[in-house]
Design a protein around this motif. Structure first.
Motif, short mmCIF file in Angstrom:
data_model
loop_
_atom_site.label_atom_id
_atom_site.label_comp_id
_atom_site.label_asym_id
_atom_site.label_seq_id
_atom_site.Cartn_x
_atom_site.Cartn_y
_atom_site.Cartn_z
N ASP A 23 0.83 -1.22 0.00
CA ASP A 23 0.00 0.00 0.00
C ASP A 23 0.85 1.25 0.00
OD1 ASP A 23 -2.29 -1.67 2.23
OD2 ASP A 23 -2.30 -1.56 0.04
N GLY A 24 1.97 1.22 -0.77
CA GLY A 24 2.81 2.38 -0.89
C GLY A 24 3.76 2.60 0.26
N SER A 25 3.77 1.71 1.22
CA SER A 25 4.66 1.85 2.37
C SER A 25 5.77 0.82 2.32
CB SER A 25 3.88 1.70 3.68
OG SER A 25 2.93 2.72 3.82
N TYR A 26 6.93 1.20 2.86
CA TYR A 26 8.10 0.31 2.92
C TYR A 26 8.23 -0.25 4.33
CZ TYR A 26 13.02 -1.02 3.27
OH TYR A 26 14.18 -1.69 3.50
N TYR A 27 8.44 -1.56 4.39
CA TYR A 27 8.63 -2.24 5.67
C TYR A 27 10.02 -2.89 5.64
CZ TYR A 27 3.63 -1.53 6.15
OH TYR A 27 2.39 -0.96 6.23
N PRO A 28 10.93 -2.48 6.51
CA PRO A 28 12.29 -3.01 6.45
C PRO A 28 12.38 -4.48 6.81
CG PRO A 28 11.96 -1.72 8.44
CD PRO A 28 10.72 -1.54 7.60
N GLY A 29 13.48 -5.09 6.39
CA GLY A 29 13.76 -6.46 6.75
C GLY A 29 14.55 -6.54 8.05
N PHE A 30 14.63 -7.77 8.59
CA PHE A 30 15.36 -7.97 9.85
C PHE A 30 16.03 -9.34 9.85
CE2 PHE A 30 13.88 -4.33 12.15
CZ PHE A 30 12.63 -4.06 11.64
N TRP A 31 17.04 -9.46 10.70
CA TRP A 31 17.69 -10.74 10.97
C TRP A 31 17.43 -11.13 12.42
CZ3 TRP A 31 20.38 -13.93 7.69
CH2 TRP A 31 20.70 -13.41 6.41
N GLY A 32 17.25 -12.41 12.65
CA GLY A 32 17.16 -12.93 14.00
C GLY A 32 18.54 -13.14 14.59
N GLN A 33 18.59 -13.56 15.85
CA GLN A 33 19.87 -13.64 16.55
C GLN A 33 20.59 -14.97 16.32
OE1 GLN A 33 17.14 -14.66 17.80
NE2 GLN A 33 17.54 -16.27 19.29
N GLY A 34 19.93 -15.95 15.74
CA GLY A 34 20.58 -17.24 15.47
C GLY A 34 20.37 -18.26 16.57
#
Length: 120
Positions: free
Chosen positions: A102-113
């Motif tokens: 919907d025209g918005s950006y949602y960043p990615g993430f990494w977990g801690q492992g």
């Protein structure tokens, strides 16, 4: 913490483990999700991915043994690992790809492992 991985441990060759990754994201269902792993002295590699629509992809080394799945109601992605081999020993990381909706950006993430050790 946006991504919390769990389920790692010590298992004998031929055994199974289920990894879970609980997400705290704005809208979990729009993100493609993946599991990566990094063995000692080696580069991080992509193990499996699942798109927001549920399409799965696997590294050749784990095809037929690992299954990735997601439960959007629980904001969780899983990695079922069967027929484990010593070469599967690594720290396993879950990751959320960036997403647009919907025209918005949602960043990615990494977990801690989470560490998986397979003994021979």
């Amino acid at each position: 913490v946006q991504l919390q991985a769990s389920g790692g441990g010590l298992v004998q060759a031929g055994g199974s483990l289920l990894l879970s990754c609980a997400a705290s994201l704005s809208i979990f269902s729009i993100h493609d999700m993946a599991w990566h792993r990094q063995a000692p002295g080696r580069q991080r590699e992509l193990v499996a991915s699942i798109s927001s629509r549920g399409s799965e992809s696997y590294a050749d080394s784990v095809k037929g043994r690992f299954t990735i799945s997601r439960d959007n109601a629980k904001d969780t992605v899983y990695l079922q690992m069967n027929s484990l081999k010593p070469e599967d020993t690594a720290v396993y990381y879950c990751a959320a790809d960036p997403a647009y909706a919907d025209g918005s950006y949602y960043p990615g993430f990494w977990g801690q492992g989470t560490l998986v050790t397979v003994s021979s």
